[in-house]
Design an enzyme around this catalytic site. Structure first.
Site, PDB file in Angstrom:
ATOM      1  N   GLY A  85       0.854  -1.185   0.000  1.00  0.00           N
ATOM      2  CA  GLY A  85       0.000   0.000   0.000  1.00  0.00           C
ATOM      3  C   GLY A  85       0.883   1.225   0.000  1.00  0.00           C
ATOM      4  CB  THR A 138      10.544   9.797 -10.982  1.00  0.00           C
ATOM      5  OG1 THR A 138       9.198   9.348 -11.144  1.00  0.00           O
ATOM      6  CG2 THR A 138      10.747  10.263  -9.546  1.00  0.00           C
ATOM      7  N   GLY A 180      16.687   9.684 -14.803  1.00  0.00           N
ATOM      8  CA  GLY A 180      16.870  10.465 -13.584  1.00  0.00           C
ATOM      9  C   GLY A 180      15.595  11.134 -13.129  1.00  0.00           C
ATOM     10  CG  ASP A 203       5.175   3.953  -2.804  1.00  0.00           C
ATOM     11  OD1 ASP A 203       4.609   4.969  -3.246  1.00  0.00           O
ATOM     12  OD2 ASP A 203       4.668   2.821  -2.856  1.00  0.00           O
TER      13      ASP A 203
END
Length: 303
Positions: A42, A216, A221, A249
């Site tokens: 999650g 991103t 990069g 994340d």
């Protein structure tokens, strides 16, 4: 961001089941797979766990059901250095994800959001009882429109720094941008939300009211853009990708934590730290088990 802040991550927590497949299944096809891992996941939980492992005081607020997965979630969060405020919702199923991963490291994810989508604005805001001005509030796209908007408005009232990851994509995100200090998104999300790519996409988001944008770009990069400075390009860290689950994340969590523990606004050093941490994550299989350890993150942030 001022030093000595606490991060309040409000989002989803799930049980992730990763299945290894040779190719992604097509419509109508039945293929063979092998279960690789069953792990905590999650986006909310991922970001909270990584931020806490950096040493930044972190609270996770997330909804769970009253079922066997809820106990699995509690058991897997217990050893982590994160304060977990799990809100049990009667009659709901705890969220879970099925992750298909191929030998080249690509993945496809199916996620349920029964619990996350049912969290009310009142329940979420009540969990912010200890939040103080200057603290960090981190959100993703799994909560309902009303709950996300209510939290952003409450953050503005309390003087919190807001960071938002618009994933999964929803059609109503445009209304949030003026309330967001920092937006993290990938190339595909930027294209879908703005109709533009790379530099042009970051400029559109800044014009919409966001103060800082981190875009991103995979092996190309990342871009860091703000209203007050020129757009900076930060290179990726070369690595062999085995499983990209949780990489975004990790990137967001480490970037925010790097700036927070140093008491500065988001900068290129924070993005460099994030690139190093996400390179470790993609080099391992699983979700929580693939994240950098506390000692690895300590070494990255000291660099």
């Amino acid at each position: 961001m001022p030093a000595n802040v606490r991060a309040h991550v409000i989002g989803n927590v799930a049980v992730d089941e990763t299945i290894s497949v040779s190719t992604m299944p097509e419509a109508g096809a039945s293929i063979l797979g092998r279960e690789e891992t069953r792990d905590l996941g999650g986006k909310g939980a991922n970001q909270a766990v990584v931020m806490a492992r950096t040493g930044l005081p972190t609270t996770l607020v997330a909804a769970v059901g009253e079922d066997f997965r809820a106990q699995t979630i509690r058991d897997q969060l217990a050893p982590e250095p994160v304060e977990a405020k799990l809100i049990a919702l009667a009659g709901r199923s705890s969220d879970f994800s099925i992750i298909f991963t191929t030998p080249d490291g690509e993945n496809a994810i199916v996620t349920t959001t029964d619990s996350a989508g049912s969290l009310t604005p009142e329940e979420a805001i009540a969990a912010l009882d200890t939040a103080a001005a200057g603290d960090l509030m981190v959100l993703q796209g799994n909560l309902s429109q009303a709950t996300t908007l209510g939290l952003l408005q409450e953050a503005r009232r309390r003087g919190l720094v807001t960071a938002f990851n618009p994933s999964p994509l929803r059609p109503y995100f445009d209304a949030f941008w003026p309330l967001i200090n920092i937006a993290f998104l990938n190339r595909g999300e930027a294209k879908s939300l703005t109709g533009s790519s790379d530099t042009a996409a970051t400029e559109k988001l800044l014009q919409s009211g966001v103060r800082h944008v981190v875009l991103t770009l995979g092996s190309d990069g990342a871009l860091l853009a703000s209203r007050a400075a020129a757009i900076a390009t930060i290179p990726a860290v070369a690595t062999k990708a085995i499983d990209t689950t949780g990489a975004g994340d990790t990137f967001m969590a480490v970037a925010l934590a790097s700036a927070a523990v140093r008491g500065v606004e988001l900068d290129t050093r924070a993005i460099g730290h994030a690139a190093s941490a996400s390179a470790l994550t993609v080099s391992r299989r699983g979700t929580r088990s693939a994240f950098p350890t506390s000692s690895e993150l300590k070494a990255i942030l000291a660099h």
